[in-house]
Design an enzyme around this catalytic site. Sequence first.
Site, PDB file in Angstrom:
ATOM      1  CE  LYS A 161       9.201   3.035 -14.745  1.00  0.00           C
ATOM      2  NZ  LYS A 161      10.034   1.909 -14.288  1.00  0.00           N
ATOM      3  CE  LYS A 191       2.454   5.762  -4.566  1.00  0.00           C
ATOM      4  NZ  LYS A 191       2.221   4.856  -5.653  1.00  0.00           N
ATOM      5  CE  LYS A 202      14.309   5.972  -5.151  1.00  0.00           C
ATOM      6  NZ  LYS A 202      15.689   5.714  -5.532  1.00  0.00           N
TER       7      LYS A 202
END
Length: 340
Positions: free
Chosen positions: A117, A200, A203
């Site tokens: 991240k 995967k 969204k």
Amino acid sequence: MADFTPRVFSGMQPSGDLHLGNYLGAMKRWVDMQNAGTHETVYCMVDLHAITVWQDPKALAAATRELCAGYIAAGIDPERSILINQSAVPEHAQLAWVFNCVARMGWMQRMTQWKDKAGKNAQNASLGLFAYPALMAADILVYHATHVPVGDDQKQHLELTRDIAIKFNHDFGVDFFPETEPVIEGAATRVMSLRDGSKKMSKSDPSDMSRINMTDDADAIANKIRKARTDPEPLPSEYVGLAGRPEARNLVNIMAALSGRSVDQVMSDVGGMQFGQFKPQLAELAAETMGPIGAEMSRLMDDQAEIDRILARGAERAREITAPILAKTYEIVGMVGSGA
Ligand code: TRP
């Protein structure tokens, strides 16, 4: 180790746009653990974790209420489980501070999620993002939770949680925090995109046809299953026969998870079928199970007062557990003046 009440804790970030992957990969399993009745269950929306990267305040509030509606629509019962928003139970952040002083810089630096991240620009990442796993340890240990269901990607954070518990117990010469057990979700609950079985369900996929949103109605759900990508072969009669056929395997996994059967049971039913026969069955099953969840979610999302009332009640119940554990922690560490 001392005796600890069997207690499950898990949480999810309020990031909006819930889909079938969130339902089958996490929420449905949490509901099963609640219904098994073998453990106390505490389920959380982790808004303090969400703000480790920038969040628009209005969007954060909306996503938190959406997630709460999703939990309840999925079957988390705010009476049988404790259902909370993290920031509403201040002991999470308070214990996290103590854990920031127990955990070592080197431990945090090794976390792969931090490295991913923060990327190349770690100097510009928030201090909160670095401390993220210590807050997660506090979420769990402020309940003395014994079991934590999570995805595979959170395994390292749970190992760190154990390291923090062990170091705290050792440094202060106590047997106070439990060594929590991870309950890792299996591959069959990993839901892949309906357009590309190697990715995967997400969204952020630009194609809405790639996912089943938890708020989709029964018609939309059935339509997405009917249009899902497949291959021209019939279904094999054994699961191993699906190797190299990621789209077909994904649909079989979804059928198994939605119907609560094993993949082997599903294969013995559907082996030999063409997709023209299999897909309508799956479409019906998905519409039947997910349709009512979406409807209930929409109803709750229109009733903000109801959600806020449920969360206030959840926070009150949570604090009956967390306040004494935090008070005891402060006493162990040598902090005075809180009147405890
Ligand atoms: N880090 C977890 C995730 O991204 C969310 C989370 C925060 C969590 N606190 C937790 C999960 C405590 C389990 C227990 O999925």
